[in-house]
Enzyme design. Structure first.
Site, PDB file in Angstrom:
ATOM      1  N   PHE A   1       0.409  -9.191 -11.298  1.00 20.96           N
ATOM      2  CA  PHE A   1       0.914  -8.974 -10.269  1.00 20.96           C
ATOM      3  C   PHE A   1       2.127  -8.054 -10.278  1.00 20.96           C
ATOM      4  CE2 PHE A   1       4.548 -10.026  -7.379  1.00 20.96           C
ATOM      5  CZ  PHE A   1       4.097  -9.582  -6.066  1.00 20.96           C
ATOM      6  N   GLN A   2       1.699  -7.016  -9.189  1.00 18.40           N
ATOM      7  CA  GLN A   2       2.646  -5.634  -9.376  1.00 18.40           C
ATOM      8  C   GLN A   2       2.722  -4.887 -10.681  1.00 18.40           C
ATOM      9  OE1 GLN A   2       6.607  -6.764  -7.667  1.00 18.40           O
ATOM     10  NE2 GLN A   2       5.859  -6.347  -5.574  1.00 18.40           N
TER      11      GLN A   2
ATOM     12  N   LYS B   1       9.551  -6.320 -18.511  1.00 23.96           N
ATOM     13  CA  LYS B   1      10.551  -7.498 -18.314  1.00 23.96           C
ATOM     14  C   LYS B   1      10.959  -8.247 -19.329  1.00 23.96           C
ATOM     15  CE  LYS B   1      11.145 -10.907 -14.773  1.00 23.96           C
ATOM     16  NZ  LYS B   1      10.436 -11.559 -13.463  1.00 23.96           N
TER      17      LYS B   1
ATOM     18  N   MET C   1       6.671  24.253  11.329  1.00 23.66           N
ATOM     19  CA  MET C   1       6.146  25.215  10.606  1.00 23.66           C
ATOM     20  C   MET C   1       4.557  25.204  10.533  1.00 23.66           C
ATOM     21  SD  MET C   1       6.609  27.986   8.829  1.00 23.66           S
ATOM     22  CE  MET C   1       8.218  27.924   7.869  1.00 23.66           C
TER      23      MET C   1
ATOM     24  N   GLU D   1      12.251   3.536  -2.003  1.00 26.08           N
ATOM     25  CA  GLU D   1      12.603   4.081  -3.366  1.00 26.08           C
ATOM     26  C   GLU D   1      12.539   5.493  -3.455  1.00 26.08           C
ATOM     27  OE1 GLU D   1      10.605   1.546  -2.590  1.00 26.08           O
ATOM     28  OE2 GLU D   1      11.332  -0.223  -3.942  1.00 26.08           O
TER      29      GLU D   1
END
Length: 565
Positions: free
Chosen positions: A112-113, A162, A473, A50
């Protein structure tokens, strides 16, 4: 006839001009992805992470000057977007992020999630929304795109429950936008324009700062015309390289921590600074107490919150850079500053004498020479996307674009891993342009999994990997300021040739300076993504460098030719 919230989402995106988006599906956005199959006008690019999807959408937005879109599911899918959201926020990039969310009746239950994405993203978005009903979808999408692209652009997040994706609505034709209290300014106040014009007329040693706002407003042409008429040199921030052609005699290149010495010397000796769409980042100013001590400051920015935030201005012009220059131009007469430009050219010659690419070949493969060769072969017309680190600064110094929208990098956030996915997004936006990703071995390993995305989609990016087996760096800072006590910076790298082969990408390993031009041509002629693996000098340092907190003119200069090993 009613439509589901998911159907309204896709129709709303198409109405906003979206034809491509990036992301990964998941449980909380399955209804949306199912409905997407009914809208073949939309091209969906399946990323492998993602964070990469977010950076692809960002690269797409910066190259196309349209709003990018990335979509992910709830919970970990959504939080994986966060780094990409921050990058877009810091660099004012217009991206709409869409995240799935648990059903509205489960909000706040630790389902959940479930993750509070509006709470998490609040400090790093221009605005965010939570959709709990299909009736909200069309209006929310319209407002999100308006906010993302208008005024000072930025990321907007839509968190989409959802059940609202599944439920039906007959509200899919939103009214015109009216956002109370949100009125991005275009023109500056007339009395302040007159004060600015007076300062410009009186100045003997003026300098223009071109910031990212110049490219965002599409004001490159106006800046160049104004500079030529008033005979004012133009220094650029990292994000605005290419605002005027690098070969233009009034171009001073990049300013700041790794800007050229003559550019920083010009700033410190100027009597007037006209700052256009830039925010005086600490990497630009150095020590604020000694910054441009003799210069009056005129600050132009569309975001009033940037005015006097870091550097106090004598005149502030709140408005769109392009509009402000159009208003200011007729108020200022033609001018000459020959003595001032002669002094700058004298400083420039001293810098040129120390330039690495002008030195005899010492047998090592060095990054400035590689980037200079890429620039030479592509005639400065490629679209270059960089990762973050030493190679990023060398690319800014040695790849000198001739036109705007040719240099994309993570400036404010400085996010490693940005280069590869952002280059994929940029090439999707501009398939007709030659796109190069210049990356380091550390950053490339953070997002290299999405090389397969470029291969699968046939995205013709060319990748120049600067392989020095260091987090370069950080190593340089440890060398300069921590007595060479190298801590956790040495890399054991994989065989990048086998990685390229496994993904199906072209590959070549380069170890000697004379092999560079042929390798660049090999990449240009080979179809599909190509990885050039440059095994460069391990402990090269980026010069010049302004140490943190030092005065802008107190740079660590490039070694003289006789001092180089």
């Amino acid at each position: 006839m009613k439509k589901s919230g998911a159907e309204v989402l896709w129709e709303s995106l198409i109405r906003e001009g979206v034809d491509v988006l990036f992301g990964i599906p998941g449980g909380a956005v399955i209804p949306a992805f199912d409905a997407m199959l009914n809208y073949p006008k939309l091209k969906f690019i399946l990323a492998r992470h993602e964070e990469c999807a977010a950076m692809m959408a960002d690269g797409y937005a910066r190259a196309s000057r349209k709003v990018g879109v990335a979509i992910a599911t709830s919970g970990p899918g959504a939080t994986n977007l966060v780094t990409g959201i921050q990058v877009a926020f810091m660099d004012s990039s217009p991206v709409v992020f869409i995240t799935g969310q648990v059903a509205s009746n489960l909000l706040g239950s630790d389902a959940f999630q479930e993750t509070d994405m509006t709470g998490i993203s609040l400090p790093i978005t221009k605005h965010n929304f939570l959709i709990t009903s299909p009736d909200q979808v069309a209006q929310t999408v319209r407002e999100a795109f308006y906010i993302a692209r208008s005024g000072r652009p930025g990321p907007v997040l839509i968190d989409f429950c959802k059940d609202a994706q599944v439920a039906k609505t007959d509200k899919f034709d939103p009214p015109e936008i009216r956002l109370l209290g949100y009125h991005p300014p275009e023109h500056a106040a007339p009395e302040k324009l007159e004060k600015a014009a007076e300062l410009i007329r009186k100045s003997k040693r003026p300098i223009i700062f071109a910031g990212h706002g110049v490219e965002i407003s599409g004001a490159g042409k106006e800046v160049q015309e104004f500079a030529e008429r008033t005979n004012m040199p133009v220094a650029m921030t990292l994000l605005s390289l290419g605002s005027i052609p690098s070969s233009h005699p009034l171009s001073l290149g990049m300013m700041g921590m790794h800007g050229e010495a003559y550019c920083n010397q010009s700033i410190q000796n100027a009597d007037l600074i006209l700052a256009l769409g830039m925010r005086f980042d600490d990497r630009v100013t150095g020590n604020l107490k000694t910054y441009a001590p003799g210069a009056a400051k005129i600050h132009v920015d569309i975001d009033p919150a940037e005015i006097n935030k870091i550097v106090k201005s004598d005149v502030s012009l709140v408005g769109d850079v392009k509009m402000v220059l159009k208003d200011l131009n007729p108020m200022v007469a033609n001018a000459r500053h020959d003595d001032w430009l002669a002094q700058i050219n004298q400083w420039r010659k001293e810098t040129d004498d120390h330039d690495i690419v002008a030195q005899p070949n010492n047998g090592y493969l060095n990054v400035p020479q590689i980037i200079n060769d890429i620039w030479r072969v592509t005639k400065g017309e490629a679209l270059v996307v960089t990762d973050v680190g030493q190679h990023q600064m060398w690319a800014a110094q040695y790849y000198q674009p001739e036109k705007p929208y040719s240099f994309i990098t993570s400036g404010g956030a400085g996010s490693m891993g940005f280069g590869l996915p952002a280059a994929i997004g940029a090439k999707v936006a501009k398939p007709e342009r030659e796109v190069w990703a210049i990356v380091g071995d550390g950053g490339f390993q953070m997002t290299q999994m999405d090389l397969i995305t470029a291969v699968k989609e046939g995205i013709e990016i060319k990748i120049a990997l600067m392989n020095n087996h260091f987090l370069g760096m950080v190593r340089q800072w440890q060398e300069f300021f921590f007595e060479k006590r190298y801590s956790a910076v040495q890399l054991r790298n994989p065989d990048f040739g086998k990685i390229a082969e496994a993904h199906g990408a072209g590959y070549r390993r380069i170890e000697k300076p004379g092999e560079v031009p042929a390798a660049v041509e090999f990449a240009r002629k080979t179809p599909g993504p190509v990885l050039l693996d440059f095994h460069v000098q391990q402990e090269e340092a980026v010069y010049p460098m302004v140490p943190t907190g030092a005065d802008l003119h107190q740079m660590i200069r490039r070694p003289a030719p006789e001092e180089r090993k």
